[in-house]
Scaffold this motif. Structure first.
Motif: not given
Length: 595
Positions: A191, A195, A296, A352, A355-356, A359
């Motif tokens: 991530d 990111k 999300l 985002h 975040e995805w 998650a």
């Protein structure tokens, strides 16, 4: 109800049977394609060479070959899926049958030699708790699981994880679906890297570049169609192409920057999209799982739909590399148009991405804990106690890495009333295993996992362990210096007012008995006086006398062994008091030393 072992064996057999059938079908279809190709050669010879048949007969083997190719591709995919399914359940069976050592993800990348308990409790590395627990397919899932094991979370977060793990515990089919998604490789999705890509500074195109590209493409199509209709000459079309060349030079650097960087993120986001699609379809009741699946969305569109939009743009961009389509793509300004579409997507959805992926990683970490909970029906969730004073109150505490049939449990209660246990006993009697059982169950408890106890009440604890401290040539440190450095770090936890659980094995064994006795007594008494709780093992029975100075706040316990027919036997059960005998000489004789 079938046991987890029975379920795994049944699923593994189903996938093995399906693999055999699909393998056989793939061979049959491959042979059929070969025969069809030979038949096409014969028909071509009769139609073209001998003139016996009409050339239209060649359409028959061509149609059959195309149909067989489609069926063959499906059979190969079914075979590969069955092979992954078989491998997934074979791995599960290795855990259930205690054959898992060295066959899983070991988490070496997350090891920190200076961590206060990771190496001592076998949290990471070969034969570790991480290797037993991890079922993740992404590096993010592994990293999150490691972080949960290495640092206790706040009670409200741990309770949310417990509820999620409880709901996922029996959803074997969901975990199977996730394990079989995508290709049979373990992707390095992380991530942090994703990111970083999503939040990179925007790649700028000059104003109205997208509209100009669209107008040029439409003009190219219109002028070429009018040329074919003999309404216009070829000059207008060539003029448009010249304008497109100028446009291409103006946006060349920006196009190259976007197209070069998007390939890896797009490929790795595919698995994220597959996982998110599966989660979005699954009904969940626990608050954390609901939040992961529904929080999300971007602009009212699900995360998986947004990622699919990026995938389509990248697929269109890659299609321009096809040698047959390349000639058509150039006048359509194909590459710049889809490059700008990708960059627009990144500016809208890039913030985002972290975040995805996070998650997905969190869901994989939860699935790892749920798998452990499913495979250990005897494991229970601890009662998290919000008390300022440290507490560890476990019944039948067992080591999580020892199979249930072989693990021997003991009751352990440490609190403000009795905060220190001095554990004596002979070699191999179970002293170090007891320390690791207590520490590892405490780490599992505050990671959100079930624990290997009949019951456990535990308060928020900072663990400090000195069990496997070694010297270091790189740092020019002796074992004794490494040990006292670790002890200082543990004492610092207690000095800072942190609720501390200390686990000290053979305290200060690297120095002489006089200094050891004085130093050990000072360290232990200092920890207890600062409100810490813990266990200390020892062979030096003089250290057991420390309990006399602490009164009811300290307790002596021990393990025993006995000799039968010249062999040493252990029962691994704790008893009150100080051990009265040692087996060191018997062990030396047993290995052939003259004593």
């Amino acid at each position: 109800m079938p046991t987890p072992l029975d379920e795994y064996r049944a699923h593994a057999e189903r996938w093995r049977t399906q693999h055999t059938k699909s393998e056989q079908r793939s061979r049959q279809l491959g042979n059929a394609r070969l025969f069809t190709g030979l038949a096409a050669v014969v028909i071509a010879a009769l139609a073209i060479g001998a003139g016996v048949l009409s050339p239209w007969w060649l359409l028959l083997p061509l149609i059959v070959f195309v149909v067989l190719a489609i069926l063959h591709d499906r059979a190969d995919k079914q075979r590969d899926t069955a092979l992954r399914g078989t491998a997934y359940y074979d791995r599960a069976l290795t855990r259930m049958e205690n054959r898992w050592l060295g066959k899983g993800h070991q988490g070496e990348a997350f090891r920190d030699p200076k961590h206060l308990y990771a190496d001592d409790l076998d949290l990471l590395g070969p034969g570790s708790a991480f290797e037993l627990l991890s079922t993740s397919r992404t590096a993010t899932g592994d990293r999150m699981l490691a972080e949960w094991l290495l640092a206790p979370a706040p009670p409200e977060i741990v309770q949310a994880r417990q509820a999620a793990v409880t709901e996922l515990r029996e959803r074997l089919d969901l975990r199977e679906d996730i394990a079989l998604m995508g290709e049979d490789i373990r992707t390095a999705i992380d991530d942090q890297a994703m990111k970083t890509w999503g939040e990179r500074p925007a790649v700028h195109f000059f104003p109205a570049a997208r509209w100009i590209a669209l107008v040029l493409a439409c003009a190219a199509v219109a002028t070429f169609v009018l040329f074919l209709s003999q309404v216009l000459s070829l000059r207008p079309f060539l003029g448009v192409v010249l304008a497109e060349l100028i446009f291409g030079l103006a946006v060349r650097d920006s196009v190259r920057s976007v197209s070069t960087l998007v390939s890896t993120p797009a490929r790795e986001l595919k698995l994220v999209r597959l996982l998110l699609e599966r989660l979005e379809k699954e009904p969940f009741q626990s608050p954390r799982l609901e939040q992961l699946t529904h929080a999300l969305d971007v602009h009212g569109i699900t995360a998986s739909a947004e990622i699919r939009r990026l995938e389509r743009s990248v697929e269109y961009l890659d299609s321009a590399r096809n040698q047959f389509f390349r000639l058509l793509a150039a006048p359509l300004v194909w590459i710049p148009q889809f490059t700008m579409a990708i960059e627009k997507w990144r500016q809208e959805c890039g913030p985002h991405i972290g975040e995805w992926v996070a998650a997905v990683g969190e869901f994989e970490a939860l699935c790892s804990l749920a798998t452990f909970a499913y495979e250990r029906p005897d494991a229970v969730f601890p009662e998290l106690v919000s008390e300022p004073a440290p507490l560890f109150d476990g019944a039948n505490v067992r080591h999580p890495l020892i199979p249930r049939d072989h693990a021997v449990g003991n009751d352990v209660k440490l609190d403000a009333a009795c905060s220190l246990w001095i554990v004596s006993g002979s070699n191999m009697s179970g002293k170090s295993t007891l320390l690791r059982a207590v520490g590892l169950n405490a780490a599992l408890a505050w990671a959100g996992a079930p624990v290997c106890c009949a019951s456990l009440r535990v308060s928020p604890l900072r663990i400090g362990a000195s069990i496997r401290v070694n010297d270091s040539l790189a740092d020019n440190k002796s074992r004794f210096y490494a040990e006292i450095s670790r002890l200082r770090d543990i004492v610092d936890l207690a000095r800072a007012g942190q609720p501390t659980l200390f686990l000290l094995d053979e305290l200060l064994s690297g120095t002489n008995s006089h200094d050891r006795r004085i130093g050990a007594a000072a360290v232990i008494q200092g920890l207890v006086e600062r409100g810490a709780i813990g266990l200390v093992t020892t062979h030096d029975l003089a250290l057991a006398e420390i309990t006399a100075t602490l009164g009811e706040r300290a307790r002596n316990v021990h393990f025993e062994d006995h000799i039968e027919n010249g062999e040493i036997h252990f029962d691994y059960h704790l008893r009150d008091g100080v051990v009265e005998r040692s087996n060191a000489l018997e062990l030396m004789r047993a290995v052939g030393l003259d004593v």
